[in-house]
Design an enzyme around this catalytic site. Structure first.
Site, PDB file in Angstrom:
ATOM      1  CG  ASP A   1      -1.838   7.443   0.531  1.00 57.48           C
ATOM      2  OD1 ASP A   1      -0.823   7.969   0.049  1.00 57.48           O
ATOM      3  OD2 ASP A   1      -2.954   7.483  -0.018  1.00 57.48           O
TER       4      ASP A   1
ATOM      5  CB  SER B   1      -4.554   7.426  -3.424  1.00 54.04           C
ATOM      6  OG  SER B   1      -4.395   8.781  -3.790  1.00 54.04           O
TER       7      SER B   1
ATOM      8  CG  ASP C   1      -1.790   1.203   1.345  1.00 56.99           C
ATOM      9  OD1 ASP C   1      -2.364   1.611   0.318  1.00 56.99           O
ATOM     10  OD2 ASP C   1      -1.894   1.757   2.451  1.00 56.99           O
TER      11      ASP C   1
ATOM     12  N   GLY D   1      -7.901   3.618   3.376  1.00 56.78           N
ATOM     13  CA  GLY D   1      -7.700   2.505   2.456  1.00 56.78           C
ATOM     14  C   GLY D   1      -8.742   2.353   1.365  1.00 56.78           C
TER      15      GLY D   1
ATOM     16  CG  ASP E   1      -1.616   2.299   6.590  1.00 58.89           C
ATOM     17  OD1 ASP E   1      -1.825   3.419   7.090  1.00 58.89           O
ATOM     18  OD2 ASP E   1      -1.913   2.019   5.415  1.00 58.89           O
TER      19      ASP E   1
ATOM     20  CG  ASN F   1      -4.330  12.422  -5.189  1.00 62.14           C
ATOM     21  OD1 ASN F   1      -5.229  12.229  -4.379  1.00 62.14           O
ATOM     22  ND2 ASN F   1      -4.387  13.369  -6.094  1.00 62.14           N
TER      23      ASN F   1
ATOM     24  NE  ARG G   1     -10.447  11.633  -4.214  1.00 60.48           N
ATOM     25  CZ  ARG G   1     -10.077  12.128  -5.389  1.00 60.48           C
ATOM     26  NH1 ARG G   1     -10.922  12.884  -6.072  1.00 60.48           N
ATOM     27  NH2 ARG G   1      -8.889  11.871  -5.898  1.00 60.48           N
TER      28      ARG G   1
END
Length: 257
Positions: A21, A141, A19, A63, A199, A143, A66
Site C-alpha cells: 500500500d 494488510s 511494501d 504500515g 513508504d 487484504n 490493522r
C-alpha cells in the site's frame, strides 16, 4: 531527494522486498479514506477529542497491522477498550470490532472502484524482472492478496508476506523487524544482501531494524526527513526514479565482436 547519479541499482541486490500500500499500489489512499471515515464517526459518537486528523494516519496507522493501529490511535486519545477477537462483529466496541468496521469501508471501495499499480512501480518491477532480481511483498494488510489480484500483479511475486501470515505466526507488527525478516527467510535470501522499499515510517524502521543493506523510502506524504530519520538510506518521490539505474543483462546478440 538525491541526484539521479547517486540512485542505487536495485539489481545489485539478491532481492528487493516491497511494501504494498503506497509503494506498489495507491491503496494507501483508500486505507486513509476508510480510516478517516470510520474514526470520525467513532470519535463523534464517543465524544473523543482532539478530532481525527491526517497526521494520525501517518503516526499511528500507516504500515501497521490493522488492530495494532487501532490500539495505537485510541491510546493516543487515552482511550482503552478490550482487544476482543478478529471474529468480532463490526458492532463490537473492541479493538478488533473497530478494525473490522474500517475494513468494510475499504473492501467496498476496492470492489467498486478497483485498483491499478503505480506506473512507476510497474516499470521498476519490469526492469527487475528483466534483470532476474527476486522480489517479494511485505505488507501488514490482510487484504494484500486481494489487492495484488485486483491490480493484476499477484503472479509477479513468489512470496507475499501479509497480515494473515503475521497473525497466524504471531509476528510483531512493523516497526518491529519480524515481518521483513520472515519474508527474507521465505524468499531464502539474506537481509544483509537485500533491499527493502517502504513508504511508511513504521515500515522503514522495520526494514532498518531487520538489517537490510538498503532501505528505500518512497515519499507519499510521510516526508523526506521523517523517512530518513526512520532509517531510509535514500528517499524518492516515485519508483520510476530508480528504473534507469537498474542494470539489465546484455543479450548475446547485443554484443559486438
Amino acid at each position: 531527494m538525491v541526484s539521479t547519479e547517486a540512485l542505487p541499482d536495485l539489481s545489485a541486490y539478491d532481492a528487493v522486498l516491497f511494501d504494498l500500500d503506497g509503494v506498489l499500489t495507491p491503496t494507501a489512499e483508500v486505507h486513509m479514506h476508510a480510516w478517516q471515515t470510520m474514526f470520525e464517526a467513532l470519535f463523534a459518537a464517543w465524544d473523543i477529542t482532539p478530532p481525527y486528523t491526517e497526521r494520525d494516519y501517518f503516526d499511528h496507522l500507516d504500515g501497521k497491522k490493522r488492530y495494532d493501529g487501532v490500539a495505537s490511535l485510541l491510546r493516543s486519545r487515552d482511550v482503552e477498550v478490550p482487544w476482543g477477537d478478529p471474529s468480532d462483529p463490526v458492532t463490537a466496541d473492541t479493538v478488533c470490532g473497530i478494525g473490522n468496521r474500517k475494513n468494510v469501508v475499504f473492501e467496498t471501495v476496492l470492489r467498486d472502484e478497483g485498483i491499478a499499480p503505480y506506473p512507476g512501480s510497474l516499470a521498476l518491477l519490469d526492469a527487475l524482472a528483466a534483470a532476474g532480481t527476486a522480489v517479494a511483498v511485505v505488507s501488514s494488510s490482510k487484504n494484500a492478496e486481494e489487492v495484488l489480484a485486483v491490480a493484476g500483479i499477484r503472479d509477479r511475486f513468489a512470496v507475499v508476506m501479509d497480515g494473515v501470515i503475521a497473525e497466524r505466526d504471531h509476528l510483531a507488527s512493523k516497526p518491529a523487524p519480524d515481518v521483513f525478516v520472515e519474508a527474507a527467510r521465505m524468499l531464502d535470501v539474506d537481509p544483509a544482501r537485500s533491499a527493502a522499499v517502504e513508504d511508511a515510517l513504521s515500515g522503514v524502521a522495520s526494514a532498518a531494524a531487520g538489517g537490510f543493506s538498503l532501505v528505500v523510502g518512497v515519499d507519499r506524504g510521510a516526508g523526506e526527513q521523517a523517512l530518513t530519520d526512520a532509517g531510509a538510506h535514500v528517499v524518492v518521490d516515485d519508483l520510476s526514479e530508480l528504473v534507469a539505474a537498474v542494470t539489465t543483462p546484455t543479450r548475446p546478440e547485443e554484443t559486438t565482436s
